[in-house]
Write a protein that holds these residues in place. Sequence first.
Motif, PDB file in Angstrom:
ATOM      1  N   GLU A  39       0.895  -1.071   0.076  1.00  0.00           N
ATOM      2  CA  GLU A  39      -0.027  -0.051  -0.197  1.00  0.00           C
ATOM      3  C   GLU A  39       0.966   1.151  -0.049  1.00  0.00           C
ATOM      4  N   LEU A  40       0.717   2.079  -0.914  1.00  0.00           N
ATOM      5  CA  LEU A  40       1.553   3.494  -1.331  1.00  0.00           C
ATOM      6  C   LEU A  40       0.928   4.475  -1.269  1.00  0.00           C
ATOM      7  N   SER A  41       1.686   5.598  -0.707  1.00  0.00           N
ATOM      8  CA  SER A  41       1.208   6.871  -1.072  1.00  0.00           C
ATOM      9  C   SER A  41       2.067   7.620  -1.876  1.00  0.00           C
ATOM     10  N   SER A  42       1.636   8.539  -2.667  1.00  0.00           N
ATOM     11  CA  SER A  42       2.299   9.469  -3.425  1.00  0.00           C
ATOM     12  C   SER A  42       3.048  10.626  -2.818  1.00  0.00           C
ATOM     13  N   THR A  81      10.627 -17.221   9.069  1.00  0.00           N
ATOM     14  CA  THR A  81       9.435 -17.189   9.428  1.00  0.00           C
ATOM     15  C   THR A  81       8.711 -16.168   8.594  1.00  0.00           C
ATOM     16  N   VAL A  82       7.298 -15.922   8.515  1.00  0.00           N
ATOM     17  CA  VAL A  82       6.678 -15.165   7.629  1.00  0.00           C
ATOM     18  C   VAL A  82       7.005 -13.769   8.204  1.00  0.00           C
ATOM     19  N   GLU A  83       6.902 -13.577   9.460  1.00  0.00           N
ATOM     20  CA  GLU A  83       7.465 -12.276  10.107  1.00  0.00           C
ATOM     21  C   GLU A  83       8.959 -11.779   9.593  1.00  0.00           C
ATOM     22  N   LEU A 107       2.874  -2.936   4.241  1.00  0.00           N
ATOM     23  CA  LEU A 107       3.278  -4.309   3.394  1.00  0.00           C
ATOM     24  C   LEU A 107       2.464  -5.223   4.182  1.00  0.00           C
ATOM     25  N   GLU A 108       1.949  -6.061   3.180  1.00  0.00           N
ATOM     26  CA  GLU A 108       1.249  -7.332   3.782  1.00  0.00           C
ATOM     27  C   GLU A 108       1.869  -8.205   3.068  1.00  0.00           C
ATOM     28  N   ARG A 115      -2.729 -16.967   6.185  1.00  0.00           N
ATOM     29  CA  ARG A 115      -1.476 -16.511   6.775  1.00  0.00           C
ATOM     30  C   ARG A 115      -0.921 -15.406   6.323  1.00  0.00           C
ATOM     31  N   THR A 116      -1.359 -14.149   6.862  1.00  0.00           N
ATOM     32  CA  THR A 116      -0.562 -13.093   6.372  1.00  0.00           C
ATOM     33  C   THR A 116       0.156 -12.073   7.720  1.00  0.00           C
ATOM     34  N   TYR A 117       1.178 -11.608   7.435  1.00  0.00           N
ATOM     35  CA  TYR A 117       1.944 -10.580   8.359  1.00  0.00           C
ATOM     36  C   TYR A 117       1.953  -9.385   7.838  1.00  0.00           C
ATOM     37  N   CYS A 118       1.807  -8.378   8.542  1.00  0.00           N
ATOM     38  CA  CYS A 118       1.713  -6.912   8.095  1.00  0.00           C
ATOM     39  C   CYS A 118       2.853  -6.008   8.832  1.00  0.00           C
TER      40      CYS A 118
END
Length: 123
Positions: A39-42, A81-83, A107-108, A115-118
Amino acid sequence: MSQLNFSYRIKSYFNASHAIRWENGTGQKHMHTWEVVCELSSQSKQTVIFSDIEKALNGVFENISGTFLNTLDDFKELNPTVENVTLWLYHLIMPALNQLDVHLTRLEVSESPTRTYCITSSN
């Protein structure tokens, strides 16, 4: 009146395997199709050109696609690990996106659909 925040989301994928290290040894090597959502911002408040961002991200992922993460220098001692993979990817992706004048706000990273880490970053 509420403040509006605007962002862009780009999904990318790469294939890589890993094996988790446990107290009693290393688990079995297995493959994932890693999903990475940025996810981004300009930073300049200008329109973002998606193809430029996708090209920058693909440049990061093509270097690691198909690898066994445990054999990479960054994971010789660090458990993949995913983390830890998420934080590692954050540090790889940030320089590529900074060149495009965009800020990675979230970031995901998913190793499976469930299984998602953010990581969230503020300006």
